[in-house]
Motif scaffolding. Structure first.
Motif, PDB file in Angstrom:
ATOM      1  N   HIS A  20     -42.694  -8.180   5.287  1.00  0.00           N
ATOM      2  CA  HIS A  20     -43.447  -7.361   4.591  1.00  0.00           C
ATOM      3  C   HIS A  20     -43.011  -5.669   4.314  1.00  0.00           C
ATOM      4  O   HIS A  20     -42.550  -5.324   3.764  1.00  0.00           O
ATOM      5  N   CYS A  78     -42.688  -2.508   2.145  1.00  0.00           N
ATOM      6  CA  CYS A  78     -43.861  -2.329   1.139  1.00  0.00           C
ATOM      7  C   CYS A  78     -44.985  -1.155   2.041  1.00  0.00           C
ATOM      8  O   CYS A  78     -44.971  -0.925   3.145  1.00  0.00           O
ATOM      9  N   CYS A  95     -49.404  -8.502  -0.471  1.00  0.00           N
ATOM     10  CA  CYS A  95     -50.092  -7.932   0.153  1.00  0.00           C
ATOM     11  C   CYS A  95     -52.030  -8.342   0.780  1.00  0.00           C
ATOM     12  O   CYS A  95     -51.698  -7.969   1.969  1.00  0.00           O
ATOM     13  N   CYS A 105     -47.925  -0.900   2.725  1.00  0.00           N
ATOM     14  CA  CYS A 105     -48.996  -2.133   4.020  1.00  0.00           C
ATOM     15  C   CYS A 105     -48.175  -1.520   4.929  1.00  0.00           C
ATOM     16  O   CYS A 105     -49.055  -0.967   6.359  1.00  0.00           O
TER      17      CYS A 105
HETATM   18 ZN   LIG Z   1     -47.640  -5.140   0.749  1.00  0.00          ZN
END
Ligand SMILES: [Zn+2]
Length: 83
Positions: free
Chosen positions: A32, A36, A6, A39
């Protein structure tokens, strides 16, 4: 550590939201984001802020570039990531 990733991507997120990041970085970010939640929240918040900024910029064309910088800083990205 997921958060290492991150942190690595955070610097590129504003470019990504602005559509100014390189294709390779966009691909890395999107990969990602798929796994995630933290994020994804950051990107959603950034997008809302960018749209907000664009509205303001349309009405006040003289708005200095540093104002956007301040908007990003106000997002407290680190806090969103739960550090
Ligand atoms: Zn992340």
């Amino acid at each position: 550590m997921a958060h290492e990733n991150c942190r690595h991507l955070l610097g590129a997120l504003s470019d990504y939201v602005d559509g100014e990041a390189e294709a390779a970085i966009c691909a890395e970010i999107e990969r990602h984001l798929a796994g995630c939640d933290n994020c994804r929240v950051v990107v959603d918040t950034l997008k809302k802020t960018v749209y907000l900024y664009h509205d303001v910029a349309t009405e006040t064309p003289d708005l200095p570039a540093e104002v956007r910088q301040r908007l990003y800083q106000r997002l407290n990205l680190d806090e969103l990531l739960g550090n």
